[in-house]
Design a protein around this motif. Structure first.
Motif, PDB file in Angstrom:
ATOM      1  N   GLU A  50      17.821  14.668  11.473  1.00  0.00           N
ATOM      2  CA  GLU A  50      17.885  13.786  10.310  1.00  0.00           C
ATOM      3  C   GLU A  50      19.004  12.771  10.524  1.00  0.00           C
ATOM      4  OE1 GLU A  50      17.717  14.193   5.454  1.00  0.00           O
ATOM      5  OE2 GLU A  50      18.305  15.908   6.658  1.00  0.00           O
ATOM      6  N   LEU A  95      22.991  12.840  10.351  1.00  0.00           N
ATOM      7  CA  LEU A  95      23.588  13.244   9.082  1.00  0.00           C
ATOM      8  C   LEU A  95      24.559  14.407   9.263  1.00  0.00           C
ATOM      9  CD1 LEU A  95      20.739  12.910   6.448  1.00  0.00           C
ATOM     10  CD2 LEU A  95      22.617  11.371   6.934  1.00  0.00           C
ATOM     11  N   LYS A  96      24.266  15.290  10.191  1.00  0.00           N
ATOM     12  CA  LYS A  96      25.189  16.396  10.479  1.00  0.00           C
ATOM     13  C   LYS A  96      26.166  15.921  11.550  1.00  0.00           C
ATOM     14  CE  LYS A  96      21.946  20.060   9.376  1.00  0.00           C
ATOM     15  NZ  LYS A  96      21.180  21.178   9.912  1.00  0.00           N
ATOM     16  N   SER A  97      27.431  15.933  11.211  1.00  0.00           N
ATOM     17  CA  SER A  97      28.426  15.401  12.140  1.00  0.00           C
ATOM     18  C   SER A  97      28.512  16.214  13.438  1.00  0.00           C
ATOM     19  CB  SER A  97      29.793  15.350  11.458  1.00  0.00           C
ATOM     20  OG  SER A  97      30.193  16.638  11.057  1.00  0.00           O
ATOM     21  N   ARG A 131      20.757   8.667   9.465  1.00  0.00           N
ATOM     22  CA  ARG A 131      20.935   7.568   8.517  1.00  0.00           C
ATOM     23  C   ARG A 131      20.975   6.290   9.341  1.00  0.00           C
ATOM     24  NH1 ARG A 131      25.196   4.593   7.255  1.00  0.00           N
ATOM     25  NH2 ARG A 131      26.651   5.947   8.334  1.00  0.00           N
TER      26      ARG A 131
END
Length: 69
Positions: A6, A18-20, A8
């Protein structure tokens, strides 16, 4: 192996996970653009539905699904 991440996309077209903790791998990818989430219709119907939801008959009808108190 196919993998879904996922992301952005900013105004300049840069893609960020989205997940760092996820790092985008080097290579090629296919990008599926999703429709923006539209909560407007849900908000507009909330008041009309709440008239039915807040009736005592509704509480009674769904009581069997509530946790035991």
């Amino acid at each position: 192996m196919l993998q879904t991440i996922e992301v952005r996309i900013d105004d300049d077209g840069h893609v960020f996970p989205l997940k760092s903790s996820e790092k985008l791998p080097v290579g090629y990818a296919l990008l599926t653009l999703l429709e923006p989430i539209n909560y407007e219709s849900a908000l507009l119907s909330e008041q009309a539905l709440s008239e039915d939801w807040l009736k005592p008959e509704e509480d009674e009808a769904w009581a069997h699904l509530q946790p035991v108190k």
